[in-house]
Design a protein around this motif. Sequence first.
Motif, PDB file in Angstrom:
ATOM      1  N   UNK A  33      15.259  70.633 -46.981  1.00  0.00           N
ATOM      2  CA  UNK A  33      15.684  71.896 -47.595  1.00  0.00           C
ATOM      3  C   UNK A  33      16.830  71.699 -48.595  1.00  0.00           C
ATOM      4  N   UNK A  34      17.274  70.427 -48.719  1.00  0.00           N
ATOM      5  CA  UNK A  34      18.353  70.076 -49.642  1.00  0.00           C
ATOM      6  C   UNK A  34      19.635  70.838 -49.315  1.00  0.00           C
ATOM      7  N   UNK A  35      19.976  70.850 -48.029  1.00  0.00           N
ATOM      8  CA  UNK A  35      21.225  71.475 -47.588  1.00  0.00           C
ATOM      9  C   UNK A  35      21.899  70.529 -46.589  1.00  0.00           C
ATOM     10  N   UNK A  36      23.142  70.812 -46.266  1.00  0.00           N
ATOM     11  CA  UNK A  36      23.820  70.062 -45.222  1.00  0.00           C
ATOM     12  C   UNK A  36      23.312  70.528 -43.856  1.00  0.00           C
ATOM     13  N   UNK A  37      23.267  69.632 -42.849  1.00  0.00           N
ATOM     14  CA  UNK A  37      22.805  70.049 -41.509  1.00  0.00           C
ATOM     15  C   UNK A  37      23.562  71.254 -40.973  1.00  0.00           C
ATOM     16  N   UNK A  38      24.854  71.356 -41.288  1.00  0.00           N
ATOM     17  CA  UNK A  38      25.650  72.481 -40.773  1.00  0.00           C
ATOM     18  C   UNK A  38      25.126  73.833 -41.251  1.00  0.00           C
ATOM     19  N   UNK A  41      22.791  75.683 -38.837  1.00  0.00           N
ATOM     20  CA  UNK A  41      23.339  76.276 -37.622  1.00  0.00           C
ATOM     21  C   UNK A  41      23.894  77.680 -37.833  1.00  0.00           C
ATOM     22  N   UNK A  42      23.913  78.145 -39.080  1.00  0.00           N
ATOM     23  CA  UNK A  42      24.214  79.548 -39.334  1.00  0.00           C
ATOM     24  C   UNK A  42      23.062  80.426 -38.866  1.00  0.00           C
ATOM     25  N   UNK A  43      21.870  79.841 -38.822  1.00  0.00           N
ATOM     26  CA  UNK A  43      20.669  80.616 -38.500  1.00  0.00           C
ATOM     27  C   UNK A  43      20.092  80.290 -37.119  1.00  0.00           C
ATOM     28  N   UNK A  44      20.299  79.064 -36.657  1.00  0.00           N
ATOM     29  CA  UNK A  44      19.815  78.656 -35.341  1.00  0.00           C
ATOM     30  C   UNK A  44      20.917  77.871 -34.634  1.00  0.00           C
ATOM     31  N   UNK A  45      21.253  78.307 -33.438  1.00  0.00           N
ATOM     32  CA  UNK A  45      22.385  77.719 -32.724  1.00  0.00           C
ATOM     33  C   UNK A  45      22.196  76.230 -32.452  1.00  0.00           C
ATOM     34  N   UNK A  46      20.949  75.842 -32.216  1.00  0.00           N
ATOM     35  CA  UNK A  46      20.644  74.442 -31.937  1.00  0.00           C
ATOM     36  C   UNK A  46      19.146  74.220 -32.152  1.00  0.00           C
ATOM     37  N   UNK A  47      18.692  73.005 -31.914  1.00  0.00           N
ATOM     38  CA  UNK A  47      17.282  72.703 -32.138  1.00  0.00           C
ATOM     39  C   UNK A  47      16.392  73.496 -31.194  1.00  0.00           C
ATOM     40  N   UNK A  48      16.841  73.711 -29.960  1.00  0.00           N
ATOM     41  CA  UNK A  48      16.046  74.495 -29.011  1.00  0.00           C
ATOM     42  C   UNK A  48      15.781  75.887 -29.545  1.00  0.00           C
ATOM     43  N   UNK A  49      16.782  76.516 -30.123  1.00  0.00           N
ATOM     44  CA  UNK A  49      16.594  77.851 -30.694  1.00  0.00           C
ATOM     45  C   UNK A  49      15.583  77.813 -31.834  1.00  0.00           C
ATOM     46  N   UNK A  50      15.619  76.749 -32.623  1.00  0.00           N
ATOM     47  CA  UNK A  50      14.653  76.602 -33.717  1.00  0.00           C
ATOM     48  C   UNK A  50      13.239  76.444 -33.167  1.00  0.00           C
ATOM     49  N   UNK A  51      13.078  75.609 -32.144  1.00  0.00           N
ATOM     50  CA  UNK A  51      11.755  75.408 -31.554  1.00  0.00           C
ATOM     51  C   UNK A  51      11.222  76.702 -30.950  1.00  0.00           C
ATOM     52  N   UNK A  52      12.082  77.479 -30.315  1.00  0.00           N
ATOM     53  CA  UNK A  52      11.653  78.764 -29.761  1.00  0.00           C
ATOM     54  C   UNK A  52      11.143  79.690 -30.863  1.00  0.00           C
ATOM     55  N   UNK A  53      11.862  79.705 -31.986  1.00  0.00           N
ATOM     56  CA  UNK A  53      11.448  80.553 -33.111  1.00  0.00           C
ATOM     57  C   UNK A  53      10.127  80.078 -33.699  1.00  0.00           C
ATOM     58  N   UNK A  54       9.929  78.764 -33.737  1.00  0.00           N
ATOM     59  CA  UNK A  54       8.669  78.218 -34.242  1.00  0.00           C
ATOM     60  C   UNK A  54       7.514  78.561 -33.308  1.00  0.00           C
TER      61      UNK A  54
END
Length: 218
Positions: A33-38, A41-54
Amino acid sequence: MRLRRSNVLEGAMRLLEEEGLAGLTMRRLASALDVRPSALYWHFADKRALLDAMAEELVSGVPDPDETLPWDERVAVLARGLRDALLSHRDGARLHAGTFVSGPHTLRLGNALLAALTDAGLPRAQATGTVFGLLHFVLGHTIEEQARDELRAAKQWDPERVVAAAGDFPELAAGLAAFETASPDERFADGVGGILDGVRYRVGFRKGGRDAASGAVE
């Protein structure tokens, strides 16, 4: 352009398709996405939250069945719809397994299955357990289906060798040989059909004067 939650989710789904679940990391996603990893985390607290959304995004593709259909046809439609949704993305079933999602699409699916099974005549508690049993079957079947597809693509799956390995157990070897000739669609339909037959048996058993769970005379 400002990074939005939807941008992160779309990028994650693309990365899943390109790299598979093992290659889906927050660092790789940030790079894509051409952004910093930080920024993620404005949108997903951690990878688990991202996987849940997916996982919730995958389930959004499951269509609602026609409510005028018989209960068993509604269950079959929902089961096929979930399988199709999981198959729509690489490692879709592995992604979904182990998530704990309470989004609207996931709840809609669970509610529709529960409604169909209570319409069949199961008590709500038993119907709820059956919903989870069915979902576990769909997930397990689809995980195996996608794993076999990867092995076949890598030319690492040899069904004849599997059958030959069971040579000391003729019944098992014959069963495996027959199993390997069936298509994934046929295997899936047979598994769902077995679950539906179990529901019919339990409902009929209760109507016959016995409690299906305990076997006690009512």
